[in-house]
Design an enzyme around this catalytic site. Structure first.
Site, PDB file in Angstrom:
ATOM      1  N   SER A 265       0.827  -1.199   0.000  1.00  0.00           N
ATOM      2  CA  SER A 265       0.000   0.000   0.000  1.00  0.00           C
ATOM      3  C   SER A 265       0.869   1.260   0.000  1.00  0.00           C
ATOM      4  O   SER A 265       1.708   1.447  -0.871  1.00  0.00           O
ATOM      5  CB  SER A 265      -0.948  -0.048   1.209  1.00  0.00           C
ATOM      6  OG  SER A 265      -1.893   0.980   1.154  1.00  0.00           O
TER       7      SER A 265
ATOM      8  N   HIS B 167      -2.075  -0.968  -4.497  1.00  0.00           N
ATOM      9  CA  HIS B 167      -3.514  -0.964  -4.757  1.00  0.00           C
ATOM     10  C   HIS B 167      -4.011   0.468  -4.665  1.00  0.00           C
ATOM     11  O   HIS B 167      -3.252   1.386  -4.348  1.00  0.00           O
ATOM     12  CB  HIS B 167      -4.274  -1.892  -3.799  1.00  0.00           C
ATOM     13  CG  HIS B 167      -4.200  -1.491  -2.355  1.00  0.00           C
ATOM     14  ND1 HIS B 167      -4.769  -2.217  -1.334  1.00  0.00           N
ATOM     15  CD2 HIS B 167      -3.630  -0.415  -1.739  1.00  0.00           C
ATOM     16  CE1 HIS B 167      -4.542  -1.633  -0.176  1.00  0.00           C
ATOM     17  NE2 HIS B 167      -3.864  -0.535  -0.396  1.00  0.00           N
TER      18      HIS B 167
END
Length: 216
Positions: free
Chosen positions: A101, A126
């Protein structure tokens, strides 16, 4: 079993004898930082403050940021990334364990050619998430609009720094994409896989890696 932060012997410049000091204090003196937890305000302020201080103290020598983090708050991660682009020293980013992330975004923010992933590291990217599902309808709409702007900005940074087309990165960020170190290198997230380059430079260039690592 020892409790708390380990202490190691370290001779402070100007002192005749070594004293026992906290391990992390020794690391900071060697311009080595660790992001080893979820990214929140406290760790962000800690790391950005150290980067600014080390930049003021010595604006030439590189700073080394080791990353093993599952990600965390969007704005906090962006603050670390922006600080890395602002300070004058080059920032080495070294992934060991996982950079997921926002941690992968910080890994990407290292100086080009100075982004490293250890052989068994995992990198995941993501799209940004939000807590808008808890908000009322007007707040929901405002937050969705803001989140869309931030997502586009982050996607553009990934595209520019990896060399991938914007649409490719945008499609990849629709889901959790886990990569090995080699896959991350092929994608453009890191430049070097493994510790061979560290060993090579430690033997040939006394400035490349902190002095304390040469005897390891």
């Amino acid at each position: 079993m020892p409790i708390g932060v380990p202490k190691v012997p370290y001779r402070i410049p100007g002192d005749e004898e070594a004293t026992w000091v906290d391990l992390y204090n020794v690391m900071y003196r060697e311009r080595t930082l660790f992001l080893g937890q979820e990214i929140r305000c406290e760790i962000t302020n800690h790391i950005t403050g150290l980067m600014v201080y080390l930049s003021i103290e010595d604006g030439i020598s590189d700073i080394f940021l080791f990353i093993n983090s599952p990600g965390g708050w969007l704005i906090s991660g962006m603050a670390i990334f922006d600080t890395m682009q602002t300070v004058t020293p080059d920032i080495y980013t070294i992934c060991l364990g996982i950079a997921a992330s926002m941690a992968s975004f910080i890994l990407l923010g290292g100086e080009p050619t100075k982004r490293i992933a250890f052989p068994h590291a995992r990198i995941m990217l993501h799209q940004p998430a939000s807590a808008y599902y808890r908000a009322r309808t007007p707040e929901f709409l405002l937050e969705v609009e803001e989140l869309h702007k931030v997502r586009e900005m982050i996607t553009r940074v990934y595209a520019v720094r990896t060399g991938k087309p914007f649409w490719v990165v945008s499609e990849d960020m629709e889901r959790d994409v886990f990569m090995s170190a080699d896959e991350a290198k092929a994608y453009g997230l890191v430049d070097i896989v493994g510790d061979e380059m560290i060993d090579k430079h430690c033997d040939t260039d006394p400035v490349w890696f902190p002095e304390m690592f040469k005897d390891w």
